[in-house]
Scaffold this active site. Structure first.
Site, PDB file in Angstrom:
ATOM      1  N   THR A   7     -28.626  -7.481 -54.560  1.00 20.98           N
ATOM      2  CA  THR A   7     -27.914  -7.255 -53.207  1.00 20.98           C
ATOM      3  C   THR A   7     -26.528  -6.541 -53.557  1.00 20.98           C
ATOM      4  O   THR A   7     -26.047  -6.831 -54.673  1.00 20.98           O
ATOM      5  CB  THR A   7     -27.642  -8.486 -52.379  1.00 20.98           C
ATOM      6  OG1 THR A   7     -27.102  -8.060 -51.171  1.00 20.98           O
ATOM      7  CG2 THR A   7     -26.958  -9.630 -53.110  1.00 20.98           C
ATOM      8  N   ASP A  68     -33.791  -9.806 -47.577  1.00 22.88           N
ATOM      9  CA  ASP A  68     -34.000  -9.035 -46.718  1.00 22.88           C
ATOM     10  C   ASP A  68     -33.723  -9.795 -45.405  1.00 22.88           C
ATOM     11  O   ASP A  68     -34.475 -10.712 -45.160  1.00 22.88           O
ATOM     12  CB  ASP A  68     -35.020  -8.035 -46.714  1.00 22.88           C
ATOM     13  CG  ASP A  68     -34.577  -6.646 -45.881  1.00 22.88           C
ATOM     14  OD1 ASP A  68     -33.877  -5.936 -46.186  1.00 22.88           O
ATOM     15  OD2 ASP A  68     -35.151  -6.593 -44.567  1.00 22.88           O
ATOM     16  N   PHE A 150     -20.592 -13.755 -41.888  1.00 20.72           N
ATOM     17  CA  PHE A 150     -20.344 -12.107 -41.929  1.00 20.72           C
ATOM     18  C   PHE A 150     -21.245 -11.577 -41.001  1.00 20.72           C
ATOM     19  O   PHE A 150     -21.960 -12.284 -40.202  1.00 20.72           O
ATOM     20  CB  PHE A 150     -20.816 -11.869 -43.438  1.00 20.72           C
ATOM     21  CG  PHE A 150     -22.093 -11.972 -43.847  1.00 20.72           C
ATOM     22  CD1 PHE A 150     -22.529 -13.185 -44.112  1.00 20.72           C
ATOM     23  CD2 PHE A 150     -23.288 -10.940 -43.761  1.00 20.72           C
ATOM     24  CE1 PHE A 150     -23.988 -13.515 -44.715  1.00 20.72           C
ATOM     25  CE2 PHE A 150     -24.492 -11.040 -43.988  1.00 20.72           C
ATOM     26  CZ  PHE A 150     -24.867 -12.223 -44.697  1.00 20.72           C
ATOM     27  N   GLY A 151     -21.407 -10.436 -40.853  1.00 23.51           N
ATOM     28  CA  GLY A 151     -22.371  -9.705 -39.950  1.00 23.51           C
ATOM     29  C   GLY A 151     -22.458 -10.046 -38.510  1.00 23.51           C
ATOM     30  O   GLY A 151     -21.038  -9.745 -37.836  1.00 23.51           O
ATOM     31  N   TYR A 152     -23.385 -10.333 -38.093  1.00 19.87           N
ATOM     32  CA  TYR A 152     -23.273 -11.036 -36.547  1.00 19.87           C
ATOM     33  C   TYR A 152     -22.969 -12.204 -36.214  1.00 19.87           C
ATOM     34  O   TYR A 152     -22.897 -12.849 -35.388  1.00 19.87           O
ATOM     35  CB  TYR A 152     -24.706 -10.709 -35.914  1.00 19.87           C
ATOM     36  CG  TYR A 152     -25.131  -9.094 -36.127  1.00 19.87           C
ATOM     37  CD1 TYR A 152     -25.044  -8.351 -35.061  1.00 19.87           C
ATOM     38  CD2 TYR A 152     -26.118  -8.789 -37.165  1.00 19.87           C
ATOM     39  CE1 TYR A 152     -25.536  -6.882 -35.260  1.00 19.87           C
ATOM     40  CE2 TYR A 152     -26.461  -7.422 -37.311  1.00 19.87           C
ATOM     41  CZ  TYR A 152     -26.265  -6.497 -36.158  1.00 19.87           C
ATOM     42  OH  TYR A 152     -26.480  -5.355 -36.442  1.00 19.87           O
ATOM     43  N   ASP A 153     -22.527 -13.090 -37.265  1.00 18.13           N
ATOM     44  CA  ASP A 153     -22.005 -14.267 -36.977  1.00 18.13           C
ATOM     45  C   ASP A 153     -21.060 -14.814 -36.122  1.00 18.13           C
ATOM     46  O   ASP A 153     -21.274 -15.623 -35.320  1.00 18.13           O
ATOM     47  CB  ASP A 153     -21.604 -14.910 -38.460  1.00 18.13           C
ATOM     48  CG  ASP A 153     -22.587 -15.407 -39.264  1.00 18.13           C
ATOM     49  OD1 ASP A 153     -23.866 -15.205 -38.870  1.00 18.13           O
ATOM     50  OD2 ASP A 153     -22.454 -15.550 -40.481  1.00 18.13           O
TER      51      ASP A 153
END
Ligand code: ITT
Length: 198
Positions: A7, A68, A150-153
């Site tokens: 990753t 993923d 991270f991301g949508y957290d």
């Protein structure tokens, strides 16, 4: 036997190291990072594509793991799903993707709606290929809060909690996350392979 993580996502790298008591090496510490075309139509297919691509380059002396993952909203027919990393556009940052999802909720006059994260983890070692899945259910809100994860957290509130994953301590995410659930299922195979290939 070393474990290599296929990753380039620093959020995933941090979480894998937190969830494992064994050392995990990001593949970019071993070889130069390269582009992997994720053209599968499931999380499992894309996780396998990433793990195989890295295994092809690093060879048989490593156990290769790939993750993923993504977030799905029943309100949006399961989107963004496998397209979570490119929801705003190809190459979008986490913040752009989050802003796009916030914008979509606002357009639909929705302040809070059910959502779930999915993770598929693929292991490739010699001629062995194995995939596990994990899920985390909750809701997304149109007012992101907190800087954790991270991301949508910052817009995701897990079931049984009142705060977003951006606000909750990382120790909480560790025990309930889609990634942790999938890894827990993978762990017996990793331990067996490490025992048999010291
Ligand atoms: P690699 O393919 O290099 O692993 P990526 O970021 O492109 O990195 P994915 O294709 O699996 O990875 O996309 C996952 C996206 O889903 C990621 O960019 C986040 O936006 C989101 N996501 C997955 N797990 C998450 C988590 O635990 N918390 C927040 N967002 C998450």
């Amino acid at each position: 036997m070393k474990i290599v993580l296929a990753t380039s996502n620093s959020g995933k790298i941090k979480e894998f190291s937190r969830y494992f008591d064994t050392n995990i090496t990001p593949y970019s510490d071993i070889i130069a990072p390269f582009e992997i075309i994720e053209d599968g139509d499931t999380f499992a297919a894309n996780a396998l594509i990433k793990a195989r691509a890295v295994q092809n380059k690093v060879g048989d002396e490593y156990i290769v793991l790939a993750d993923d993952s993504g977030i799905s909203l029943p309100l949006l027919g399961g989107k963004p799903g496998i397209y979570s990393a490119r929801y705003a556009r190809v190459g979008a940052s986490d913040r752009e993707n989050l802003n796009k999802l916030v914008e979509t909720l606002k357009q639909k006059d929705t302040t809070k709606t059910p959502a779930y994260y999915t993770a598929a983890i693929a292991l490739v070692f010699k001629n062995i290929e194995y995939v596990t899945h994990g899920w985390m259910h909750g809701s997304v809100v149109d007012t992101p809060k907190g800087e954790g994860g991270f991301g949508y957290d910052p817009m995701f509130i897990p079931h049984g909690h009142k705060e977003t994953l951006g606000e909750l301590p990382q120790e909480v995410k560790k025990t309930i996350s889609h990634r942790f659930q999938a890894l827990k299922l993978m762990l017996p195979l990793i331990k067996m392979l490490q025992r048999e290939n010291p």
